[in-house]
Design an enzyme around this catalytic site. Structure first.
Site, PDB file in Angstrom:
ATOM      1  N   ARG A 185       0.840  -1.189   0.000  1.00  9.50           N
ATOM      2  CA  ARG A 185       0.000   0.000   0.000  1.00  9.50           C
ATOM      3  C   ARG A 185       0.878   1.243   0.000  1.00  9.50           C
ATOM      4  NH1 ARG A 185      -3.850  -1.872   5.065  1.00  9.50           N
ATOM      5  NH2 ARG A 185      -4.751  -3.750   4.092  1.00  9.50           N
ATOM      6  N   ASP A 209       1.558   5.202   0.052  1.00  5.75           N
ATOM      7  CA  ASP A 209       0.844   6.298   0.713  1.00  5.75           C
ATOM      8  C   ASP A 209       0.336   7.314  -0.306  1.00  5.75           C
ATOM      9  OD1 ASP A 209       1.745   5.116   3.106  1.00  5.75           O
ATOM     10  OD2 ASP A 209       3.601   6.289   3.037  1.00  5.75           O
ATOM     11  N   TYR A 253      12.630   0.611  -3.066  1.00  3.55           N
ATOM     12  CA  TYR A 253      12.105   1.973  -3.136  1.00  3.55           C
ATOM     13  C   TYR A 253      13.252   2.947  -3.402  1.00  3.55           C
ATOM     14  CZ  TYR A 253       7.584   0.718  -0.991  1.00  3.55           C
ATOM     15  OH  TYR A 253       6.353   0.194  -0.715  1.00  3.55           O
ATOM     16  N   ARG A 288      10.146   6.775   4.387  1.00  2.00           N
ATOM     17  CA  ARG A 288      10.139   8.234   4.526  1.00  2.00           C
ATOM     18  C   ARG A 288      10.741   8.674   5.864  1.00  2.00           C
ATOM     19  NH1 ARG A 288       4.029   9.581   3.260  1.00  2.00           N
ATOM     20  NH2 ARG A 288       4.718  11.679   3.845  1.00  2.00           N
TER      21      ARG A 288
END
Length: 247
Positions: free
Chosen positions: A50, A52, A110, A197
């Site tokens: 999922r 963001d 990522y 993040r």
């Protein structure tokens, strides 16, 4: 018939991947809407993860069971004809009935882009965080080395009510520096909510000399979110790839 979709999207105007009752602006929701229209049945898909709100993806994956056998090219063409221009299905391939995009995923990669130039780039503003200052990249690399491996990343989890294990394995963190930009690439077996993040925000603080490069082991041991860095903005983050076993 079970199919694996590989999807690319710009997440700027969406409320994340997961479908929500309060909004139609989700990636999952848009994909399911088009598939339901194509099959004339209510369709649900399972994503590998999922992302963001505001986060992008180059190779997100999802699996979907359809009641009858479809030509993968037909599915691909139909979906891309009716999806918004900021979502694209890159490939459709048949997979085993047992395959599940999330449960079978063995890892993810990522990337996070940081703009260090004084003036923000008009053309890159949706895809990188404009910090607007130089960072000590070598200090960031030293700190990153202590984050690689299997650790309890509770300090880097954005969900304070997380009941499941917060232990994850990061296999690699690569920090690349080019003119006016720093790109951090994270590879691991899985990531917690906001984890990439928060890791990035913490490494930025190291690069600003606001946090010691050797403080990561202590930060991991504290296992409290409040001791880690800020959560870096969503626009700089992109899901690059989901890994599956060749078997």
């Amino acid at each position: 018939m079970n199919y694996l979709l590989t999807i690319e999207y710009e997440g700027t105007r969406y409320e994340g991947w997961q479908r929500q009752k309060k909004t139609t602006q989700t990636i999952q929701g848009k994909l399911e809407q088009v598939l339901s229209r194509m099959t004339e049945k209510e369709i649900e898909i399972d994503g590998a993860g999922r992302t963001d709100a505001g986060v992008h993806a180059k190779n997100q994956t999802a699996s979907v069971h359809l009641a009858k056998k479809w030509d993968p090219k037909e599915i691909l063409q139909y979906m891309n004809q009716y999806l918004p221009e900021d979502i694209c299905v890159k490939s459709v391939e048949p997979v085993s009935e047992r395959f599940h995009a999330r449960l079978w995923a063995e890892g993810k990669c990522y990337s996070y882009r940081i703009g260090t130039d004084e003036q923000k780039s008009v053309f890159d503003r949706k895809f990188r965080y404009h910090l607007g200052e130089a960072l000590d990249v070598e200090a960031m690399r030293r700190a990153a080395q202590d984050l690689v491996g299997t650790h309890d990343f509770k300090s880097f989890c954005g969900n304070p009510k997380m009941k499941k294990s917060t232990v994850r394995t990061i296999t690699d963190i690569v920090i690349e520096e080019s003119e006016h930009e720093i790109r951090i690439v994270y590879t691991g077996n899985g990531f917690l909510q906001y984890m990439v993040r928060i890791l990035t925000g913490t490494l930025i603080e190291v690069g600003q000399h606001r946090r010691d490069a050797d403080s990561m082991p202590e930060l991991l041991e504290r296992m409290e979110r409040k001791f880690a860095g800020v959560t870096a903005p969503a626009e700089g983050l992109c899901l690059e790839r989901v890994f599956y076993s060749k078997k």
